[in-house]
Write a protein that holds these residues in place. Structure first.
Motif, PDB file in Angstrom:
ATOM      1  N   THR A  39       6.913  -4.708  -1.850  1.00 31.10           N
ATOM      2  CA  THR A  39       6.011  -3.901  -1.338  1.00 31.10           C
ATOM      3  C   THR A  39       6.062  -3.781   0.064  1.00 31.10           C
ATOM      4  O   THR A  39       5.752  -2.889   0.477  1.00 31.10           O
ATOM      5  N   ARG A  40       6.398  -4.750   0.855  1.00 35.45           N
ATOM      6  CA  ARG A  40       6.597  -4.870   2.152  1.00 35.45           C
ATOM      7  C   ARG A  40       7.719  -3.860   2.828  1.00 35.45           C
ATOM      8  O   ARG A  40       7.219  -3.178   3.637  1.00 35.45           O
ATOM      9  N   THR A  42       8.377  -1.159   0.737  1.00 38.35           N
ATOM     10  CA  THR A  42       8.014  -0.123   0.418  1.00 38.35           C
ATOM     11  C   THR A  42       7.141   0.578   1.390  1.00 38.35           C
ATOM     12  O   THR A  42       7.046   1.853   1.750  1.00 38.35           O
ATOM     13  N   LEU A  43       6.210  -0.083   1.852  1.00 38.34           N
ATOM     14  CA  LEU A  43       5.176   0.305   2.775  1.00 38.34           C
ATOM     15  C   LEU A  43       5.726   0.606   4.153  1.00 38.34           C
ATOM     16  O   LEU A  43       5.351   1.684   4.882  1.00 38.34           O
ATOM     17  N   GLY A  44       6.774  -0.187   4.462  1.00 32.60           N
ATOM     18  CA  GLY A  44       7.441   0.088   5.996  1.00 32.60           C
ATOM     19  C   GLY A  44       8.285   1.449   5.638  1.00 32.60           C
ATOM     20  O   GLY A  44       8.137   2.331   6.821  1.00 32.60           O
ATOM     21  N   MET A  46       7.487   4.053   3.836  1.00 28.77           N
ATOM     22  CA  MET A  46       6.535   5.269   3.864  1.00 28.77           C
ATOM     23  C   MET A  46       5.834   5.592   5.104  1.00 28.77           C
ATOM     24  O   MET A  46       5.776   6.615   5.307  1.00 28.77           O
ATOM     25  N   ILE A  47       5.831   4.516   6.020  1.00 33.10           N
ATOM     26  CA  ILE A  47       5.141   4.623   7.226  1.00 33.10           C
ATOM     27  C   ILE A  47       6.301   5.283   8.167  1.00 33.10           C
ATOM     28  O   ILE A  47       5.847   6.108   8.899  1.00 33.10           O
ATOM     29  N   THR A 203      -1.785  -7.473   0.099  1.00 33.84           N
ATOM     30  CA  THR A 203      -0.102  -6.909  -0.094  1.00 33.84           C
ATOM     31  C   THR A 203      -0.173  -5.668   1.215  1.00 33.84           C
ATOM     32  O   THR A 203       0.844  -5.646   1.629  1.00 33.84           O
ATOM     33  N   VAL A 204      -1.377  -5.096   1.200  1.00 32.50           N
ATOM     34  CA  VAL A 204      -1.324  -3.998   2.435  1.00 32.50           C
ATOM     35  C   VAL A 204      -0.999  -4.771   3.709  1.00 32.50           C
ATOM     36  O   VAL A 204      -0.341  -4.262   4.662  1.00 32.50           O
ATOM     37  N   GLY A 207       2.391  -6.213   4.427  1.00 32.00           N
ATOM     38  CA  GLY A 207       3.367  -5.033   4.877  1.00 32.00           C
ATOM     39  C   GLY A 207       3.046  -4.354   6.163  1.00 32.00           C
ATOM     40  O   GLY A 207       3.780  -4.354   6.900  1.00 32.00           O
ATOM     41  N   ILE A 208       1.952  -4.173   6.452  1.00 37.01           N
ATOM     42  CA  ILE A 208       1.143  -3.469   7.623  1.00 37.01           C
ATOM     43  C   ILE A 208       1.353  -4.610   8.853  1.00 37.01           C
ATOM     44  O   ILE A 208       1.974  -4.094   9.938  1.00 37.01           O
TER      45      ILE A 208
END
Length: 283
Positions: A39-40, A42-44, A46-47, A203-204, A207-208
């Motif tokens: 998830t880390r 994946t979020l990165g 996507m950003i 989770t968010v 990653g953020i």
């Protein structure tokens, strides 16, 4: 300069904050470390994708891009395992073997020049890592994972320097995220947690926090010379100690504190030496 320093201090606080969220997820809520890693990245991805997708075109056929992505994916996987089993500050202390590994690999493989005093300072920093980890005495599985993570991260930094002349910065950032997502996806199936509001928020945040820290660091480097800002990277250790105490009630022992002081002092000395007396390029 003051603004750039403030941005660096915020950036170096965001990264340990993201890792603190990862530690809560894995050590307290029973979430699988591979889920946090996936998830880390994946979020990165996507950003970053809307801003860097053009830079990532045409570079995927270079095997070095995949090798670099595998290094960062393995490194983050190891540090996430470490955070599950060891205190936040101790993990960061052991992880800071990374810059030393990068220095040695860059001199050996990339044929970069170095001064004798830099080698001495690197050895002092390594002694600091040994005080944190204390192999053979009080070493734990968590700190073992942290040292391995640092070695992989140091190799990743050297690979980044290896690719810097042929892949743009945006391409390097995007490929390390998307490549890591692709490489870790097969391992995340069957490891998704039963989602709750708390797990979702952490989770968010995990990653953020990491992404914000790295992006803010790049902004700071654009505002001022990277060599002058490099010593502030070690503020991560101070942030990790504070967060470990506030969030988890953990404080490093005297040996670990002494080791962290050596790591920070040696790292700052290397950065200052390089900025004031840069080694001439090979002709």
């Amino acid at each position: 300069m003051t603004k750039a320093i403030l941005i660096m201090l915020v950036a170096m606080s965001c990264i340990p904050a993201g890792d603190a969220a990862s530690k809560v997820l894995t050590s307290q809520l029973g979430v699988a470390p591979i889920y946090v890693v996936w998830t880390r990245f994946t979020l990165g991805a996507m950003i970053l994708l809307p801003f860097t997708w053009r830079a990532g075109l045409g570079v995927w056929r270079d095997w070095r891009v995949w090798f670099r992505a595998a290094l960062i994916a393995a490194g983050i996987s190891c540090i996430t395992q470490a955070l599950k089993h060891a205190a936040l500050a101790d993990v960061f202390g052991a992880f800071f073997i990374g810059p030393m590994i990068s220095f040695l690999l860059s001199v050996w493989l990339l044929k970069e020049q170095a001064r004798f005093i830099q080698a001495i300072l690197i050895m002092i920093g390594f002694a600091g890592v040994l005080l944190v980890v204390r192999p053979g005495f009080d070493v734990s599985a968590g700190l073992g994972w942290a040292v391995l993570a640092g070695c992989l991260y140091g190799s990743f930094l050297t690979a980044s320097r290896w690719l810097a002349g042929s892949v743009a910065l945006g391409g390097l950032m995007l490929t390390q995220m998307i490549g890591a997502v692709i490489l870790t996806t097969p391992f995340v199936f069957g490891n998704f947690p039963e989602m709750s509001f708390e797990i979702g928020v952490l989770t968010v945040f995990s990653g953020i926090g990491s992404m914000a820290g790295n992006v803010l660091m790049l902004f700071a480097y654009k505002m001022h010379e990277a060599s002058k800002l490099a010593p502030f990277v070690y503020f991560q250790l101070i942030s990790a100690v504070i967060l470990g105490w506030v969030v988890f009630g953990d404080l490093p022992d005297l040996y670990a504190i002494a080791g962290m002081v050596l790591i920070v002092a040696a790292g700052i000395a290397v950065a200052v030496l390089q900025s004031r007396w840069p080694i001439p390029a090979r002709t």
